[in-house]
Design an enzyme around this catalytic site. Sequence first.
Site, PDB file in Angstrom:
ATOM      1  N   HIS A  92      15.540   1.411  -0.285  1.00  0.00           N
ATOM      2  CA  HIS A  92      14.354   0.880   0.410  1.00  0.00           C
ATOM      3  C   HIS A  92      13.938  -0.470  -0.141  1.00  0.00           C
ATOM      4  O   HIS A  92      14.298  -0.850  -1.247  1.00  0.00           O
ATOM      5  CB  HIS A  92      13.180   1.855   0.337  1.00  0.00           C
ATOM      6  CG  HIS A  92      12.639   2.106  -1.047  1.00  0.00           C
ATOM      7  ND1 HIS A  92      13.136   3.083  -1.879  1.00  0.00           N
ATOM      8  CD2 HIS A  92      11.638   1.517  -1.743  1.00  0.00           C
ATOM      9  CE1 HIS A  92      12.466   3.073  -3.017  1.00  0.00           C
ATOM     10  NE2 HIS A  92      11.549   2.126  -2.980  1.00  0.00           N
ATOM     11  N   GLU A 105       1.409   5.559   0.391  1.00  0.00           N
ATOM     12  CA  GLU A 105       2.614   4.916   0.917  1.00  0.00           C
ATOM     13  C   GLU A 105       3.202   5.620   2.126  1.00  0.00           C
ATOM     14  O   GLU A 105       2.908   6.789   2.386  1.00  0.00           O
ATOM     15  CB  GLU A 105       3.657   4.851  -0.198  1.00  0.00           C
ATOM     16  CG  GLU A 105       3.968   6.234  -0.764  1.00  0.00           C
ATOM     17  CD  GLU A 105       5.423   6.450  -1.018  1.00  0.00           C
ATOM     18  OE1 GLU A 105       6.217   6.322  -0.060  1.00  0.00           O
ATOM     19  OE2 GLU A 105       5.782   6.765  -2.159  1.00  0.00           O
ATOM     20  N   GLN A 115       9.507   0.822   2.604  1.00  0.00           N
ATOM     21  CA  GLN A 115       8.416   1.557   1.951  1.00  0.00           C
ATOM     22  C   GLN A 115       7.181   0.659   1.949  1.00  0.00           C
ATOM     23  O   GLN A 115       7.155  -0.383   1.293  1.00  0.00           O
ATOM     24  CB  GLN A 115       8.808   1.896   0.507  1.00  0.00           C
ATOM     25  CG  GLN A 115       7.725   2.667  -0.257  1.00  0.00           C
ATOM     26  CD  GLN A 115       8.134   2.946  -1.697  1.00  0.00           C
ATOM     27  OE1 GLN A 115       8.715   2.096  -2.366  1.00  0.00           O
ATOM     28  NE2 GLN A 115       7.820   4.139  -2.191  1.00  0.00           N
ATOM     29  N   HIS A 171       9.272  -4.748  -4.408  1.00  0.00           N
ATOM     30  CA  HIS A 171      10.452  -4.314  -5.174  1.00  0.00           C
ATOM     31  C   HIS A 171      11.597  -3.922  -4.248  1.00  0.00           C
ATOM     32  O   HIS A 171      11.410  -3.721  -3.057  1.00  0.00           O
ATOM     33  CB  HIS A 171      10.105  -3.158  -6.125  1.00  0.00           C
ATOM     34  CG  HIS A 171       9.704  -1.883  -5.431  1.00  0.00           C
ATOM     35  ND1 HIS A 171       8.401  -1.576  -5.103  1.00  0.00           N
ATOM     36  CD2 HIS A 171      10.441  -0.821  -5.001  1.00  0.00           C
ATOM     37  CE1 HIS A 171       8.358  -0.383  -4.518  1.00  0.00           C
ATOM     38  NE2 HIS A 171       9.582   0.089  -4.433  1.00  0.00           N
ATOM     39  N   GLU A 186      14.142  -0.791  -8.600  1.00  0.00           N
ATOM     40  CA  GLU A 186      13.956   0.659  -8.706  1.00  0.00           C
ATOM     41  C   GLU A 186      15.292   1.357  -8.467  1.00  0.00           C
ATOM     42  O   GLU A 186      16.041   0.966  -7.566  1.00  0.00           O
ATOM     43  CB  GLU A 186      12.923   1.101  -7.650  1.00  0.00           C
ATOM     44  CG  GLU A 186      12.651   2.606  -7.595  1.00  0.00           C
ATOM     45  CD  GLU A 186      11.670   2.984  -6.470  1.00  0.00           C
ATOM     46  OE1 GLU A 186      11.072   2.063  -5.853  1.00  0.00           O
ATOM     47  OE2 GLU A 186      11.526   4.188  -6.216  1.00  0.00           O
TER      48      GLU A 186
HETATM   49  N1  CMX Z   1       7.970  -8.312  -8.914  1.00  0.00           N
HETATM   50  C1  CMX Z   1       8.273  -9.345  -9.738  1.00  0.00           C
HETATM   51  N2  CMX Z   1       7.519  -9.679 -10.828  1.00  0.00           N
HETATM   52  C2  CMX Z   1       6.433  -8.913 -11.061  1.00  0.00           C
HETATM   53  C3  CMX Z   1       6.068  -7.822 -10.262  1.00  0.00           C
HETATM   54  C4  CMX Z   1       6.885  -7.533  -9.130  1.00  0.00           C
HETATM   55  N3  CMX Z   1       6.610  -6.521  -8.316  1.00  0.00           N
HETATM   56  N4  CMX Z   1       4.931  -7.263 -10.747  1.00  0.00           N
HETATM   57  C5  CMX Z   1       4.592  -7.983 -11.824  1.00  0.00           C
HETATM   58  N5  CMX Z   1       5.491  -8.969 -12.022  1.00  0.00           N
HETATM   59  C6  CMX Z   1       5.461  -9.997 -13.071  1.00  0.00           C
HETATM   60  C7  CMX Z   1       4.134 -10.721 -13.046  1.00  0.00           C
HETATM   61  O1  CMX Z   1       4.154 -11.789 -12.121  1.00  0.00           O
HETATM   62  C8  CMX Z   1       3.991 -11.178 -14.470  1.00  0.00           C
HETATM   63  O2  CMX Z   1       4.735 -12.340 -14.680  1.00  0.00           O
HETATM   64  P1  CMX Z   1       4.073 -13.623 -15.396  1.00  0.00           P
HETATM   65  O3  CMX Z   1       3.726 -13.127 -16.786  1.00  0.00           O
HETATM   66  O4  CMX Z   1       5.171 -14.630 -15.387  1.00  0.00           O
HETATM   67  O5  CMX Z   1       2.870 -13.950 -14.578  1.00  0.00           O
HETATM   68  C9  CMX Z   1       4.647 -10.061 -15.267  1.00  0.00           C
HETATM   69  O6  CMX Z   1       5.520  -9.378 -14.350  1.00  0.00           O
HETATM   70  C10 CMX Z   1       3.627  -9.082 -15.808  1.00  0.00           C
HETATM   71  O7  CMX Z   1       2.825  -8.679 -14.721  1.00  0.00           O
HETATM   72  P2  CMX Z   1       1.347  -8.103 -14.828  1.00  0.00           P
HETATM   73  O8  CMX Z   1       0.632  -8.461 -13.577  1.00  0.00           O
HETATM   74  O9  CMX Z   1       0.729  -8.481 -16.151  1.00  0.00           O
HETATM   75  O10 CMX Z   1       1.565  -6.559 -14.756  1.00  0.00           O
HETATM   76  P3  CMX Z   1       2.074  -5.523 -15.837  1.00  0.00           P
HETATM   77  O11 CMX Z   1       2.909  -6.140 -16.919  1.00  0.00           O
HETATM   78  O12 CMX Z   1       0.931  -4.671 -16.229  1.00  0.00           O
HETATM   79  O13 CMX Z   1       3.029  -4.662 -14.881  1.00  0.00           O
HETATM   80  C11 CMX Z   1       5.180  -4.012 -14.166  1.00  0.00           C
HETATM   81  C12 CMX Z   1       4.204  -5.178 -14.322  1.00  0.00           C
HETATM   82  C13 CMX Z   1       6.390  -4.498 -13.391  1.00  0.00           C
HETATM   83  C14 CMX Z   1       5.585  -3.503 -15.551  1.00  0.00           C
HETATM   84  C15 CMX Z   1       4.426  -2.887 -13.366  1.00  0.00           C
HETATM   85  O14 CMX Z   1       4.078  -3.385 -12.103  1.00  0.00           O
HETATM   86  C16 CMX Z   1       5.226  -1.614 -13.225  1.00  0.00           C
HETATM   87  O15 CMX Z   1       5.297  -0.803 -14.132  1.00  0.00           O
HETATM   88  N6  CMX Z   1       5.850  -1.393 -12.040  1.00  0.00           N
HETATM   89  C17 CMX Z   1       6.633  -0.194 -11.791  1.00  0.00           C
HETATM   90  C18 CMX Z   1       5.825   0.865 -11.061  1.00  0.00           C
HETATM   91  C19 CMX Z   1       5.441   0.454  -9.674  1.00  0.00           C
HETATM   92  O16 CMX Z   1       5.561  -0.704  -9.266  1.00  0.00           O
HETATM   93  N7  CMX Z   1       4.958   1.460  -8.867  1.00  0.00           N
HETATM   94  C20 CMX Z   1       4.559   1.248  -7.480  1.00  0.00           C
HETATM   95  C21 CMX Z   1       5.696   1.550  -6.514  1.00  0.00           C
HETATM   96  C22 CMX Z   1       6.004   3.031  -6.461  1.00  0.00           C
HETATM   97  C23 CMX Z   1       7.241   3.411  -5.643  1.00  0.00           C
HETATM   98  O17 CMX Z   1       8.073   2.563  -5.313  1.00  0.00           O
HETATM   99  O18 CMX Z   1       7.407   4.624  -5.356  1.00  0.00           O
HETATM  100 CO    CO Z   2       9.828   2.180  -4.204  1.00  0.00          CO
END
Ligand code: CMX
Ligand code: CO
Length: 140
Positions: A7, A43, A59, A83, A133
Amino acid sequence: MFLRIDHVGIACHNLEEKIEFYESTFGLVVVSREVNEAQGVREAMLHVADGEGGTSYVQLLEPLSPETAVGKFLAKRGEGVHHIGYGVADVSKAMAEIAAKGVRLIDERPRHGSMGASIAFLHPKDVGGVLTELVEAPRA
Ligand code: CMX
Ligand code: CO
């Protein structure tokens, strides 16, 4: 290692509005709606196509609150692609193989994803800015 694109995850402010857009514009059909408290999202999965490697979806993701992963993303970047989820046969095996190459895993062990899948995220900073993912679909 990857069987298909499982997805594409798309962040939005209003799930119902976005579902209506994808249905009326592209003719996609919703096959599942869930609230995943642990992931902080409301979602919907919309069916795109069935292939040899399995099924692909869109998604659509609405955050449950501003402090969630998707909530923070929306505040920083606005709506759009959040993502990519790749289908794998064995998520634990894929996690170990990828971690051994120096890519940081966000999840230490697989978590619950849409429609009974086992999922794990890779850190976007180690994947060229793409939140990635891994998705192991449940056995039929
Ligand atoms: N794609 C690319 N970069 C991303 C991002 C994304 N989706 N989300 C955050 N970032 C980047 C930010 O831009 C930031 O970069 P800079 O420091 O250069 O500005 C950096 O990562 C840190 O971002 P943040 O806003 O401070 O956020 P966190 O570190 O707290 O979290 C992340 C970032 C990726 C660890 C967190 O979003 C995560 O754990 N994601 C996985 C879980 C998830 O997304 N769940 C929802 C979807 C569920 C599903 O698919 O079922
Ligand atoms: Co997903």
